[in-house]
Design a protein around this motif. Structure first.
Motif, PDB file in Angstrom:
ATOM      1  N   ARG A 114      -4.254   7.557   1.364  1.00  0.00           N
ATOM      2  CA  ARG A 114      -4.792   6.726   0.114  1.00  0.00           C
ATOM      3  C   ARG A 114      -6.081   7.256  -0.003  1.00  0.00           C
ATOM      4  O   ARG A 114      -6.681   7.505  -1.292  1.00  0.00           O
ATOM      5  CB  ARG A 114      -4.737   5.499   0.538  1.00  0.00           C
ATOM      6  N   TYR A 122      -3.784   5.235   5.534  1.00  0.00           N
ATOM      7  CA  TYR A 122      -4.907   4.859   4.982  1.00  0.00           C
ATOM      8  C   TYR A 122      -5.631   6.034   4.709  1.00  0.00           C
ATOM      9  O   TYR A 122      -6.421   6.191   3.742  1.00  0.00           O
ATOM     10  CB  TYR A 122      -5.552   3.927   5.974  1.00  0.00           C
ATOM     11  N   LEU A 149       0.673  -1.087  -0.014  1.00  0.00           N
ATOM     12  CA  LEU A 149      -0.130   0.074   0.115  1.00  0.00           C
ATOM     13  C   LEU A 149       0.965   1.326   0.065  1.00  0.00           C
ATOM     14  O   LEU A 149       0.578   2.363  -0.618  1.00  0.00           O
ATOM     15  CB  LEU A 149      -0.805  -0.064   1.548  1.00  0.00           C
ATOM     16  N   LEU A 166       1.067   4.250  -2.976  1.00  0.00           N
ATOM     17  CA  LEU A 166       0.467   5.739  -2.625  1.00  0.00           C
ATOM     18  C   LEU A 166       1.733   6.533  -3.072  1.00  0.00           C
ATOM     19  O   LEU A 166       1.566   7.296  -3.692  1.00  0.00           O
ATOM     20  CB  LEU A 166       0.482   5.711  -1.001  1.00  0.00           C
TER      21      LEU A 166
END
Length: 474
Positions: free
Chosen positions: A131, A128, A34, A38
């Motif tokens: 994102r 998170y 992740l 990003l």
């Protein structure tokens, strides 16, 4: 036997620990994936919005380091970004790539991504949330409606026509031509035609409009009208971007940007030639066009106002935030005055452009901080009136004619290259002087090969991060 079976059976605590370790490893691998995704999305947005390869690499590395991906390898080219990470020498490295699908100068998205990066580095935004915000930036529209961009291109073309000495008639024709070219190119772009054909269409429209005006009772020089009409098509930004990437060590990307600028100009030349042929077929005779012809030298106030208005209009056409438009115009007016003063003192065009660019780079850092935008959003529009797009067009046209004009073409291209080098190096030098670098920032900057026009200018220390968290909690 029963005793042996009991001995060989794994202890319950050991099994749970192994299961927990496997879950932790899977979660760690997911976070790595992740984080890399990003970083690549941030880099793609910056690169497609006009940021230099050095700024893109530096920003991606800053985000990766802050999110615990130390020693990640990042590679940026003109059309692709790649990132690899290997936690230890025994681990299999993870490699991800992302291609740049489109290349539109969009300073609104650039500013939003820049703010996102700053929030990540100051711990205001975790992985998170970052994102989620990145997905919102990509999906949202713009503050300016699309018709406002067309109006901005028209205003820019009219302003450039004035300070190039074209007069009112040429400026009006240039404004109409810019609006028509923008709408036609927008329709062609939606059908995913290559950029070269968009330039051909623009050059054809500009030439046909100039031919129609030349056939009317209005007294106007068709060569000057064509020059003013193709202002918005000229590829000076690409050449300056190529020089900037070359100065910061990204030679592959610099070569690609240079080829793109040459192809864009070749498209204009092909479009002008096609327009002349169509005009001849319709009975609108055009005399021998002089490529890049300028009118009489304008008065200093006209030059300053024209430069300021054209730069401000370009910033609107590039979706720069509204708060940056007026500062861009004022900075450009002062830079134009500096350029005219240096040229009047007997120095050449390259020296004048370099002096103006140094001033722009010097003040862009402070002004950008005031209006909360990256310095690139201030510097590039302010540079636009000084770009050597006309020299590129003139040089390639003379080279295409061959014979006696080859030497003139080479001279025009050398002039364009010298001006582009002066502009890029002037802006970078101004940024070097303007940015206050502390010890930690100097170490970071030594790895990032140059001053920053996009992204954070220095890394926060651990003490600064702890102080920031305490102030946020209070």
């Amino acid at each position: 036997m029963a005793g042996v079976d009991q001995q060989d059976a794994p202890e319950p605590d050991a099994a749970e620990a192994a299961e927990q370790a496997a879950e932790d490893a899977a979660e760690r691998a997911r976070e790595v994936h992740l984080t890399m995704d990003l970083c690549l999305r941030i880099g793609e947005m910056l690169l497609s919005s006009g940021a230099g390869a050095a700024d893109v690499t530096a920003t991606m590395r800053s985000v990766a380091d802050h999110l615990d991906l130390r020693q990640a390898e990042i590679d940026v080219t003109f059309t692709a970004l790649s990132m690899s990470y290997q936690r230890t020498v025994d681990d299999v490295p993870t490699l991800m790539m992302r291609h740049v699908q489109q290349r539109d100068i969009d300073y609104e998205d650039l500013t939003a991504v820049d703010h996102l990066v700053r929030d990540i580095l100051t711990d205001q935004c975790d992985l998170y949330l970052a994102r989620s915000r990145m997905a919102t930036i990509v999906s949202l529209g713009h503050a300016f409606p699309r018709w406002a961009v067309t109006v901005a291109w028209s205003v820019m073309a009219a302003a450039v026509g004035v300070f190039l000495g074209g007069g009112v008639v040429v400026s009006v024709v240039a404004a109409v031509s810019a609006a028509l070219i923008d709408r036609v190119q927008l329709a062609m772009a939606r059908r995913r035609l290559p950029f070269f054909y968009l330039q051909v269409a623009g050059g054809t429209i500009a030439t046909l409009l100039a031919a129609a005006v030349a056939a009317s009772p209005v007294d106007v020089d068709p060569s000057l009208a064509v020059t003013a009409n193709i202002i918005m098509l000229l590829a000076g930004i690409g050449l300056m971007g190529a020089v900037q990437d070359a100065l910061t060590g990204f030679y592959l990307t610099a070569s690609a940007r240079l080829i793109e600028a040459m192809m864009a100009t070749a498209g204009i030349i092909a479009g002008v030639a096609l327009g002349i042929s169509i005009a001849d077929g319709l009975g609108f005779r055009l005399e021998q066009l002089v490529p890049g012809k300028l009118g009489s030298i304008s008065e200093l106030p006209t030059i300053l106002v024209g430069a300021a208005v054209s730069a401000a209009a370009f910033s609107v056409a590039s979706y720069a935030p509204r708060r940056a438009v007026l500062p861009v115009g004022l900075i450009t007016a002062v830079a134009a005055a500096i350029s005219q003063g240096v040229e009047y003192a007997g120095f050449g065009r390259a020296a004048a452009a370099g002096a103006a660019a140094f001033f722009i780079g010097l003040v862009a850092y402070a002004v950008a901080g005031r209006v909360r935008v990256p310095p690139l959003v201030v510097a590039v529009p302010a540079i636009v009136p000084f770009l050597p797009g006309l020299s590129i067009y003139r040089g390639l046209t003379f080279l295409a004619d061959g014979g006696f004009f080859v030497s003139q073409g080479i001279l025009a291209l050398m002039t364009a290259i010298s001006v582009a080098i002066a502009l890029a190096s002037g802006v970078i030098l101004g940024e070097y002087v303007a940015q206050p670098l502390k010890r930690e920032a100097r170490r970071l900057e030594g790895r990032l090969a140059g001053p920053r026009l996009v992204g954070p200018f220095r890394a926060m220390t651990r003490a600064e991060r702890r102080a920031f968290r305490r102030s946020s909690a209070d």
